[in-house]
Design an enzyme around this catalytic site. Structure first.
Site, PDB file in Angstrom:
ATOM      1  N   GLU A 123      49.673  60.590  76.541  1.00  0.00           N
ATOM      2  CA  GLU A 123      49.204  59.871  75.342  1.00  0.00           C
ATOM      3  C   GLU A 123      48.030  60.579  74.673  1.00  0.00           C
ATOM      4  O   GLU A 123      46.927  60.035  74.569  1.00  0.00           O
ATOM      5  CB  GLU A 123      48.888  58.411  75.700  1.00  0.00           C
ATOM      6  CG  GLU A 123      50.133  57.718  76.246  1.00  0.00           C
ATOM      7  CD  GLU A 123      49.906  56.310  76.765  1.00  0.00           C
ATOM      8  OE1 GLU A 123      48.763  55.825  76.747  1.00  0.00           O
ATOM      9  OE2 GLU A 123      50.892  55.684  77.213  1.00  0.00           O
ATOM     10  N   GLU A 229      60.131  56.293  79.401  1.00  0.00           N
ATOM     11  CA  GLU A 229      59.679  54.942  79.809  1.00  0.00           C
ATOM     12  C   GLU A 229      60.448  53.867  79.053  1.00  0.00           C
ATOM     13  O   GLU A 229      59.874  52.934  78.492  1.00  0.00           O
ATOM     14  CB  GLU A 229      58.168  54.788  79.526  1.00  0.00           C
ATOM     15  CG  GLU A 229      57.314  55.877  80.152  1.00  0.00           C
ATOM     16  CD  GLU A 229      55.814  55.697  79.931  1.00  0.00           C
ATOM     17  OE1 GLU A 229      55.392  54.596  79.523  1.00  0.00           O
ATOM     18  OE2 GLU A 229      55.079  56.650  80.165  1.00  0.00           O
TER      19      GLU A 229
HETATM   20  O1  G3I Z   1      46.480  46.945  91.616  1.00  0.00           O
HETATM   21  C1  G3I Z   1      45.817  45.855  90.990  1.00  0.00           C
HETATM   22  C2  G3I Z   1      45.758  44.656  91.907  1.00  0.00           C
HETATM   23  O2  G3I Z   1      44.987  44.986  93.026  1.00  0.00           O
HETATM   24  C3  G3I Z   1      45.167  43.481  91.139  1.00  0.00           C
HETATM   25  O3  G3I Z   1      45.207  42.343  91.948  1.00  0.00           O
HETATM   26  C4  G3I Z   1      45.962  43.201  89.872  1.00  0.00           C
HETATM   27  C5  G3I Z   1      45.364  42.088  89.029  1.00  0.00           C
HETATM   28  O4  G3I Z   1      45.621  42.271  87.655  1.00  0.00           O
HETATM   29  O5  G3I Z   1      45.958  44.382  89.083  1.00  0.00           O
HETATM   30  C6  G3I Z   1      46.573  45.475  89.735  1.00  0.00           C
HETATM   31  O6  G3I Z   1      46.536  46.590  88.882  1.00  0.00           O
HETATM   32  C7  G3I Z   1      47.422  46.548  87.787  1.00  0.00           C
HETATM   33  C8  G3I Z   1      48.355  47.750  87.907  1.00  0.00           C
HETATM   34  O7  G3I Z   1      49.155  47.830  86.754  1.00  0.00           O
HETATM   35  C9  G3I Z   1      49.253  47.687  89.137  1.00  0.00           C
HETATM   36  O8  G3I Z   1      50.132  46.614  89.044  1.00  0.00           O
HETATM   37  C10 G3I Z   1      46.610  46.633  86.512  1.00  0.00           C
HETATM   38  O9  G3I Z   1      45.859  45.439  86.347  1.00  0.00           O
HETATM   39  C11 G3I Z   1      47.515  46.830  85.333  1.00  0.00           C
HETATM   40  O10 G3I Z   1      46.708  47.097  84.174  1.00  0.00           O
HETATM   41  C12 G3I Z   1      48.415  48.024  85.580  1.00  0.00           C
HETATM   42  O11 G3I Z   1      49.280  48.127  84.473  1.00  0.00           O
HETATM   43  C13 G3I Z   1      50.001  49.328  84.370  1.00  0.00           C
HETATM   44  C14 G3I Z   1      49.671  50.012  83.058  1.00  0.00           C
HETATM   45  O12 G3I Z   1      50.456  51.171  82.913  1.00  0.00           O
HETATM   46  C15 G3I Z   1      48.195  50.401  82.978  1.00  0.00           C
HETATM   47  O13 G3I Z   1      47.902  50.960  81.739  1.00  0.00           O
HETATM   48  C16 G3I Z   1      51.475  48.990  84.403  1.00  0.00           C
HETATM   49  O14 G3I Z   1      51.817  48.494  85.680  1.00  0.00           O
HETATM   50  C17 G3I Z   1      52.306  50.223  84.086  1.00  0.00           C
HETATM   51  O15 G3I Z   1      53.651  49.851  83.907  1.00  0.00           O
HETATM   52  C18 G3I Z   1      51.808  50.853  82.796  1.00  0.00           C
HETATM   53  O16 G3I Z   1      52.552  52.017  82.528  1.00  0.00           O
HETATM   54  C19 G3I Z   1      52.235  52.688  81.307  1.00  0.00           C
HETATM   55  C20 G3I Z   1      52.482  54.164  81.537  1.00  0.00           C
HETATM   56  O17 G3I Z   1      51.734  54.613  82.628  1.00  0.00           O
HETATM   57  C21 G3I Z   1      52.122  54.974  80.287  1.00  0.00           C
HETATM   58  N1  G3I Z   1      52.798  54.484  79.122  1.00  0.00           N
HETATM   59  C22 G3I Z   1      52.690  53.057  78.891  1.00  0.00           C
HETATM   60  C23 G3I Z   1      53.109  52.260  80.128  1.00  0.00           C
HETATM   61  C24 G3I Z   1      53.076  50.802  79.854  1.00  0.00           C
HETATM   62  O18 G3I Z   1      51.756  50.392  79.605  1.00  0.00           O
END
Ligand code: G3I
Length: 318
Positions: A123, A229
């Site tokens: 990005e 994605e």
């Molecule tokens: O691991 C913690 C956990 O310990 C906690 O209890 C929980 C509470 O919210 O959060 C967990 O972390 C989360 C993590 O995903 C794992 O599930 C984060 O809050 C959450 O923000 C994170 O989101 C990820 C996101 O990227 C972050 O920007 C999504 O799963 C993931 O699908 C998403 O993927 C991105 C690609 O990398 C790049 N392109 C966009 C795509 C969608 O946003």
């Protein structure tokens, strides 16, 4: 019933983003359907090295070992990003930041030597419609030439991997022009980045002509393509209220949209190397938490029980 990887064996790899939870629940499904896997979060910098020198490979190892056992090649996502990368990486100026990025890459190459494709910097283009580079922490710490330096470093450390410039909103002409410009600039002194990654976070009203235009422009600019994605939200961006859209009407629209974009992908089989879904089943999609808090969504081919939906057949029967 044809699996996804059987249906597309002559076209391109079909991938999925997975995590240890989705593998535990749907391991058999993943093992039989997909020909490429990506860690949804586990290979990001913050997952691998949350504090300087403190490596936590656990989650990535689970996915990597699963992929090995099932003989499925893995993509790497992502070496550097403005999100999910700790701020200490950038402290102390250009040389210090580059040294940390290099040791991170070396650690990844040592532990996961056979990743077939890496999203090097994720990005990189700003959201302001100018197509300019995003003023990310890496840009600020290293300087305006940071992409050239970081991609060259990746080319040396991962000589056998296809290097990707991966971004979203690629259907916007300005954003796409910015991606192509950035990739050409990286290649000014040699062929480093071969591939533009279209994330493909679209919705069920996506226009297949927009997708066709996008892929053909990237191909005309001399790059290969991966859809990295893919998911189709059942909501428009501005629709934020919860609503049950797991109805026959919306399932049919999802199937129609998936059917039409995969027809376009097949037209470009000679430039596309992989199409990766961002998740396995509707229940594990990030879209259940974005952009509207905890609102259910139904953007993938498999339902919350892992059963194929109408959209699955629209993609596999052609
Ligand atoms: O691991 C913690 C956990 O310990 C906690 O209890 C929980 C509470 O919210 O959060 C967990 O972390 C989360 C993590 O995903 C794992 O599930 C984060 O809050 C959450 O923000 C994170 O989101 C990820 C996101 O990227 C972050 O920007 C999504 O799963 C993931 O699908 C998403 O993927 C991105 C690609 O990398 C790049 N392109 C966009 C795509 C969608 O946003």
């Amino acid at each position: 019933m044809k699996t996804l990887k059987e249906a597309y064996s002559r076209y391109f790899r079909i991938g999925a983003a997975v995590n240890p939870r989705s593998l535990e629940r749907f391991g058999d499904l993943v093992g039989s359907q997909f020909s490429s896997l990506t860690c949804e979060n586990e290979m990001k910098f913050a997952s691998i090295e949350p504090k300087p020198g403190e490596y936590t490979f656990g989650g990535a190892d689970i996915v990597y070992d699963f992929a090995k056992r099932n003989d499925i090649p893995m993509r790497g996502h992502t070496l550097l990003w403005h999100a999910q990368t700790p701020m200490w990486v950038y402290e102390g100026g250009r040389d210090a930041a580059l040294a940390r990025i290099k040791s991170h890459m070396l650690a990844m190459a040592g532990r996961y030597p056979d990743i077939w494709s890496w999203d090097v910097v994720n990005e990189t283009i700003a959201d302001d419609k100018t197509g300019a580079l995003r003023r990310s922490p890496a840009y600020e710490a290293i300087g305006p030439d940071y992409l050239r330096v970081v991609y060259r470093m990746a080319a040396e450390i991962f000589p056998n991997a296809q290097l990707v410039l991966n971004d979203y909103n690629e259907l916007s002409p300005e954003k796409r022009a910015g991606m192509i410009r950035a990739a050409k600039d990286i290649n000014a002194e040699g062929n480093i980045v071969s591939t533009i990654g279209m994330q493909g976070h679209w919705n069920i009203w996506v226009d297949p002509d927009d997708v066709r235009r996008c892929i053909s422009e990237i191909a005309e600019a001399g790059f290969r393509v991966q859809v990295t994605e893919l998911d189709l939200s059942c909501f428009k961006w501005d629709e934020r209220e919860p609503e049950d859209r797991d109805t026959p009407e919306y399932r049919a629209q999802l199937a129609k949209a998936y059917g039409s974009i995969f027809a376009v992908f097949r037209e470009f089989a000679d430039v596309i190397d992989a199409v990766t879904f961002w998740g396995v089943d509707d229940g594990s999609s990030w879209l259940n938490g974005f952009p509207a808090g905890r609102r259910p969504n139904w953007p993938l081919l498999f339902d919350r029980e892992g059963k194929p939906k109408e959209a699955y057949y629209a993609v596999t029967e052609f």
